[in-house]
Scaffold this motif. Structure first.
Motif, PDB file in Angstrom:
ATOM      1  N   GLY A  48       0.788  -1.223   0.000  1.00 46.45           N
ATOM      2  CA  GLY A  48       0.000   0.000   0.000  1.00 46.45           C
ATOM      3  C   GLY A  48       0.814   1.264   0.000  1.00 46.45           C
ATOM      4  N   THR A  49       2.154   1.161  -0.057  1.00 43.49           N
ATOM      5  CA  THR A  49       2.970   2.373  -0.107  1.00 43.49           C
ATOM      6  C   THR A  49       2.807   3.075  -1.453  1.00 43.49           C
ATOM      7  OG1 THR A  49       4.897   1.158  -0.923  1.00 43.49           O
ATOM      8  CG2 THR A  49       4.677   1.381   1.464  1.00 43.49           C
ATOM      9  N   ARG A  50       3.063   4.350  -1.456  1.00 40.78           N
ATOM     10  CA  ARG A  50       2.830   5.151  -2.663  1.00 40.78           C
ATOM     11  C   ARG A  50       3.704   4.688  -3.828  1.00 40.78           C
ATOM     12  NH1 ARG A  50       0.697  10.243  -3.759  1.00 40.78           N
ATOM     13  NH2 ARG A  50       1.568  11.251  -5.608  1.00 40.78           N
ATOM     14  N   ALA A  51       5.001   4.469  -3.572  1.00 37.54           N
ATOM     15  CA  ALA A  51       5.894   4.068  -4.665  1.00 37.54           C
ATOM     16  C   ALA A  51       5.472   2.733  -5.257  1.00 37.54           C
ATOM     17  CB  ALA A  51       7.333   3.992  -4.151  1.00 37.54           C
ATOM     18  N   ALA A  70     -12.665   4.358 -12.119  1.00 40.85           N
ATOM     19  CA  ALA A  70     -14.090   4.353 -11.796  1.00 40.85           C
ATOM     20  C   ALA A  70     -14.312   3.998 -10.334  1.00 40.85           C
ATOM     21  CB  ALA A  70     -14.825   3.364 -12.701  1.00 40.85           C
ATOM     22  N   LEU A  71     -13.551   3.058  -9.803  1.00 41.40           N
ATOM     23  CA  LEU A  71     -13.673   2.718  -8.377  1.00 41.40           C
ATOM     24  C   LEU A  71     -13.264   3.891  -7.495  1.00 41.40           C
ATOM     25  CD1 LEU A  71     -12.406  -0.967  -8.037  1.00 41.40           C
ATOM     26  CD2 LEU A  71     -14.642  -0.057  -7.358  1.00 41.40           C
ATOM     27  N   ALA A  72     -12.314   4.702  -7.975  1.00 44.79           N
ATOM     28  CA  ALA A  72     -11.860   5.843  -7.176  1.00 44.79           C
ATOM     29  C   ALA A  72     -12.934   6.903  -7.027  1.00 44.79           C
ATOM     30  CB  ALA A  72     -10.608   6.455  -7.803  1.00 44.79           C
ATOM     31  N   VAL A  73     -13.896   6.963  -7.955  1.00 45.24           N
ATOM     32  CA  VAL A  73     -14.969   7.949  -7.847  1.00 45.24           C
ATOM     33  C   VAL A  73     -16.273   7.306  -7.387  1.00 45.24           C
ATOM     34  CG1 VAL A  73     -13.938   9.439  -9.586  1.00 45.24           C
ATOM     35  CG2 VAL A  73     -15.595   7.715 -10.293  1.00 45.24           C
ATOM     36  N   ARG A 136      -6.645   5.055  -4.318  1.00 47.10           N
ATOM     37  CA  ARG A 136      -7.775   5.991  -4.338  1.00 47.10           C
ATOM     38  C   ARG A 136      -7.278   7.429  -4.253  1.00 47.10           C
ATOM     39  NH1 ARG A 136     -13.272   6.065  -3.561  1.00 47.10           N
ATOM     40  NH2 ARG A 136     -13.297   3.804  -3.513  1.00 47.10           N
ATOM     41  N   GLU A 137      -6.287   7.674  -3.396  1.00 48.11           N
ATOM     42  CA  GLU A 137      -5.744   9.026  -3.269  1.00 48.11           C
ATOM     43  C   GLU A 137      -5.080   9.484  -4.568  1.00 48.11           C
ATOM     44  OE1 GLU A 137      -3.100   8.685  -0.012  1.00 48.11           O
ATOM     45  OE2 GLU A 137      -4.670   8.690   1.519  1.00 48.11           O
ATOM     46  N   PRO A 141     -10.402  12.512  -7.914  1.00 46.06           N
ATOM     47  CA  PRO A 141     -10.259  13.906  -8.361  1.00 46.06           C
ATOM     48  C   PRO A 141      -9.900  14.829  -7.209  1.00 46.06           C
ATOM     49  CG  PRO A 141     -12.342  12.934  -9.102  1.00 46.06           C
ATOM     50  CD  PRO A 141     -11.783  12.010  -8.086  1.00 46.06           C
ATOM     51  N   SER A 142      -9.056  15.807  -7.516  1.00 45.06           N
ATOM     52  CA  SER A 142      -8.739  16.883  -6.589  1.00 45.06           C
ATOM     53  C   SER A 142      -8.271  18.073  -7.413  1.00 45.06           C
ATOM     54  CB  SER A 142      -7.658  16.461  -5.595  1.00 45.06           C
ATOM     55  OG  SER A 142      -6.409  16.344  -6.230  1.00 45.06           O
ATOM     56  N   PRO A 143      -8.349  19.293  -6.850  1.00 41.06           N
ATOM     57  CA  PRO A 143      -7.889  20.449  -7.625  1.00 41.06           C
ATOM     58  C   PRO A 143      -6.417  20.338  -8.015  1.00 41.06           C
ATOM     59  CG  PRO A 143      -9.189  21.149  -5.731  1.00 41.06           C
ATOM     60  CD  PRO A 143      -8.957  19.682  -5.569  1.00 41.06           C
ATOM     61  N   GLN A 144      -5.589  19.718  -7.149  1.00 46.88           N
ATOM     62  CA  GLN A 144      -4.170  19.595  -7.442  1.00 46.88           C
ATOM     63  C   GLN A 144      -3.894  18.475  -8.456  1.00 46.88           C
ATOM     64  OE1 GLN A 144      -5.437  19.542  -4.265  1.00 46.88           O
ATOM     65  NE2 GLN A 144      -5.037  21.729  -3.881  1.00 46.88           N
ATOM     66  N   HIS A 145      -4.682  17.393  -8.402  1.00 49.86           N
ATOM     67  CA  HIS A 145      -4.474  16.248  -9.284  1.00 49.86           C
ATOM     68  C   HIS A 145      -5.800  15.883  -9.952  1.00 49.86           C
ATOM     69  CE1 HIS A 145      -0.527  15.758  -7.471  1.00 49.86           C
ATOM     70  NE2 HIS A 145      -1.100  15.820  -6.284  1.00 49.86           N
TER      71      HIS A 145
END
Length: 826
Positions: A48-51, A70-73, A136-137, A141-145
């Motif tokens: 689960g680490t980012r890298a 699609a799962l992320a939203v 998910r992160e 969607p986010s304003p930065q990404h």
């Protein structure tokens, strides 16, 4: 190790997998094995680490990635039907076309989910699908990404921090009843936007201009700028929450409203099926093989010529490494190719281990000892050696001439040309070639489209400043285009189609490829055709001894299907300098010519031989010795000899301030044929010196991440993780009357030295397993399940279930020991 209840964490989901599935995860994500995790919990944490998640996402195809997006939203967790509807939409428009796309998505979705599960990016049953938090992160969607879906934040996220009064105003504008708190107000607004009927009724009342604003935002980006006094359409949308404020000048279309406008689709164009690689042309397979074989022979000739060019020591190395632009141009002129193609041949020769640096103080490039062994191989084996080296090389000659991240030019043989994705792209391009019928040349555009579908996130792997040919395209596309050109140059393909020898190389190995190529390579000839204009025509490839001798005796004038050599006074003198006599040259030409030796050529050889060595050059600084005083008088009278600062020492000797080499070259430029002599007065034979580097290994490819482990290592790793997990979650006997003194799960046991000794001795006698805490010499603590075999001399020898081997442990490093319950044994 099955579970009766749905897993609540990723660790529980991994624990419920079979050994084959766990090995598949480690094979797909080898970075999780560095080092081997102690247990399942550590494996899940590492996965689960980012890298690690970024690397896993980069290896997804487009539809698997779209499924993850699609799962992320989607709600967390999301039922399978919800995910399917986000990919297919509600089917209210587009008719048959939507039905066809929906059927393809429905058929492909189980496979995409299986891929995500194998990569440990998704876990849970179909009714509770969960995307790992880090993924998910990254994808939400986010304003930065911004999300690739083009969706914005949910109503709940967009209204965070909005005043309760403003929320009630939005409810009133949409015709919803007032609520008593902001939470219920947000829920009511979200319910309106997700209700197809009520949302349609609301949009039916919208001005046409407001619908146009929504059309511009619906597929993303969902953000727009507004003025302090917005236009009436924007004000209408903002009053009803269809545009929610992000800042004083920015508004966003909430996700629920966008999904309604998209008919429920998360993506504008789902791509469940990989694009088909189209055919650009249909060729005769035999013609393809012959064309590829001809180009393979040309490749061998070019590499041989390059080795010959640098045989006596090649160009010097730049201070920053690599080859200078001037030397690259010189090599290109000598090989009669363009500079990019010359860079390819130089890099290929270097990557095959035939060329390297000599390691001298004045460091230069030179052929390696392996190049002599390579030259002794048959033509087909030499080709398979080059082709195999090319397939595995990470060095990318297509980058030569571009710039690195610091704006410095990338040079041939320089240190910044490695691209770890190159071997994978080359093999994938050739695999797509091989999927087409024999003799079919693929369409380059559809080939690139297929590669982008297979690895959509790998396109941005090249630094923006690292540009070059193909500038503007992503790295994988540029690598693919370079592969097409290089494969044709090397004879992997012929007339744009994959040859049968290349198919054999990919499927069966170098031996099979060499067997396929051998009948197509022309047999070397043992003769030439001498002509009266002082030329010799080689109607095909020559045997090596003949070619080597002829290259000294004559200069290559033109290449092609037949090679034309020209005899000149300089070339004949070069052969005489190499120790040949005029009689030897006459005999050589007579033995290897199918036509009579022309009289002009015989005269040329005799004339040069008569004058060769008439002058002798030695070292004083330098001197000229000649028995014919008239020749020395002629040299002294020649204005061109002024710079040599000659003076007569004796009637037959001139001295010069120039060194012997410079004096030798200067007199040759004046039209004489001097010969160098030793201190004893013997004529020096000046054969072309063969300079070789010390033994060198070919440059090792730069791997793309950790190497994929073999089955043996995977099996051992799975056993170690399972055993470590057993040690971490094992059920231990409660030997204490005080429940509060029990060892917490996952922590090391603590017992006195006497209790530790007694427990392991008892276990050795009964053959039972125990659970221990152990601290190694580096201070790293771990927990293990062992079956003691012998206890003596302060050491316990036991079978370690965690390591799956017998080990010996010092008793003083064991923190404590606990017995296992009957159902807790490994």
């Amino acid at each position: 190790m099955g579970t009766t209840t749905p897993p609540r964490t990723l660790a529980e989901a991994l624990r419920a997998r079979g050994d084959e599935s766990l090995a598949g995860l480690l094979r797909a994500r080898p970075d999780l094995l560095n080092p081997v995790p102690n247990d399942i919990t550590q494996l899940a944490t590492r996965a689960g680490t980012r890298a690690s998640v970024v690397r896993a996402l980069e290896h997804l195809d487009r539809f698997a990635l779209q499924t993850a997006e699609a799962l992320a939203v989607a709600p967390d967790p999301a039922p399978y039907d919800t995910l399917l509807s986000l990919l297919t939409g509600d089917g209210l428009d587009d008719g048959d076309q939507r039905d066809d796309a929906g059927a393809a998505i429905t058929a492909a979705l189980p496979g995409a989910l299986s891929t995500l599960r194998e990569q440990a990016l998704v876990w849970g049953e179909d009714d509770r699908l969960r995307l790992v938090r880090t993924a998910r992160e990254l994808l939400a969607p986010s304003p930065q990404h911004p999300s690739p879906t083009g969706l914005g934040p949910t109503v709940s996220e967009a209204t965070a921090g909005m005043s309760p009064g403003r929320l009630q105003e939005i409810l009133a504008a949409t015709g919803l009843p007032a609520t008593h708190d902001p939470v219920s107000a947000v829920a009511a607004l979200a319910a309106l936007f997700t209700d197809r009927t009520r949302m349609a009724e609301l949009l039916d009342t919208a001005p046409v201009e407001a619908l146009s604003v929504l059309d511009r935002l619906v597929w993303g980006p969902p953000y727009g700028e507004v003025t302090p006094n917005p236009t009436p359409p924007v004000k209408w949308l903002r009053d009803r929450g269809l545009l929610l404020p992000v800042s004083t000048r920015t508004v966003v279309l909430p996700r629920e409203a966008a999904l309604h406008l998209r008919a429920g689709r998360a993506h504008r164009v789902p791509e469940p099926v990989p694009p088909v690689v189209g055919a650009a042309a249909e060729r005769d397979p035999q013609a393809v093989d012959k064309a590829a074989a001809g180009q393979a022979f040309t490749a061998l000739s070019t590499v041989e010529e390059l080795l010959k060019l640098w045989n006596g020591g090649g160009p010097a190395i730049l201070r920053a490494g690599g080859l200078s632009v001037r030397e690259l141009k010189r090599a290109a002129n000598s090989l009669d190719v363009t500079e990019p193609i010359a860079a390819f041949w130089i890099e290929l020769t270097y990557g095959a281990g035939l060329l390297a640096t000599d390691g001298e103080p004045d460091e230069r490039y030179a052929p390696t000892p392996a190049s002599d062994e390579w030259l002794d191989l048959s033509a087909e084996d030499r080709w398979t050696h080059l082709a195999t080296a090319w397939l595995a090389a990470t060095r990318t000659p297509g980058l030569v001439g571009g710039q690195d991240a610091k704006g410095r030019a990338l040079s041939a043989l320089g240190p910044e040309l490695d691209r770890s994705a190159a071997p994978d792209v080359r093999r994938r391009v050739l695999a797509l070639f091989a999927e087409l019928p024999p003799g079919t040349a693929p369409d380059a555009e559809t080939l690139l489209r297929r590669l982008r579908w297979e690895r959509p996130l790998r396109g941005g792997a090249t630094p923006p400043a690292a540009t070059g040919p193909g500038e503007g395209a992503d790295l994988r596309s540029r690598l693919a285009l370079w592969t097409l050109n290089e494969a044709e140059l090397l004879g992997i393909t012929g007339r744009g189609a994959l040859s049968s020898q290349a198919r054999a190389l990919l499927d069966e190995g170098p031996g099979a490829a060499a067997a396929r190529l051998a009948p197509l390579i022309p047999e070397p000839l043992d003769h030439v055709l001498l002509q009266a204009d002082l030329t010799a025509v080689a109607p095909g490839p020559l045997e090596r001894p003949l070619a080597e001798t002829l290259s000294v005796l004559a200069d290559v004038e033109s290449k092609g299907g037949a090679t034309v050599y020209r005899f000149t006074p300089g070339s004949v003198r070069r052969a005489l300098d190499a120790g040949q006599a005029a009689a030897d040259l006459h005999a050589f030409l007579a033995a290897h010519s199918r036509t009579p030796v022309p009289q002009p050529l015989s005269y040329l050889i005799d004339d040069v031989a008569r004058r060769h060595g008439h002058l002798r050059i030695g070292s004083a600084s330098a001197y000229v010795r000649c028995d014919d005083e008239a020749v020395l008088n002629e040299i002294l009278a020649d204005r061109r000899s002024t710079g040599l600062r000659l003076r007569r020492l004796a009637p037959t000797v001139l001295a010069s301030q120039a060194d012997p080499g410079s004096l030798l070259e200067a007199l040759r430029d004046m039209g004489y044929a001097p010969a160098a002599e030793s201190a004893e007065g013997d004529v020096l034979i000046t054969r072309a010196g063969a300079r070789r580097t010390p033994p060198r290994t070919p440059p090792a490819p730069v791997p793309e991440g950790p190497p994929v482990p073999d089955d043996t290592l995977l099996g051992a790793a799975v056993r170690a993780i399972r055993a470590g997990d057993t040690a971490a979650t094992v059920i231990r006997k409660d030997t204490s009357d005080d429940p509060s003194s029990a060892t917490p799960a996952g922590s090391l046991p603590r017992t006195t030295p006497a209790e530790t000794l007694a427990t392991v001795q008892a276990a050795a006698m009964t053959g039972s397993a125990v659970w221990i805490g152990y601290v190694n010499a580096d201070g790293a603590a771990s927990q293990r399940v062992i079956a003691p075999v012998r206890v003596e001399g302060g050491f316990v020898t036991a079978y370690d279930h965690t390591a799956d081997e017998v080990r010996t442990y010092p008793l003083h490093r064991i923190t404590g020991v606990a017995e296992l319950a009957e159902d807790g044994k490994p």
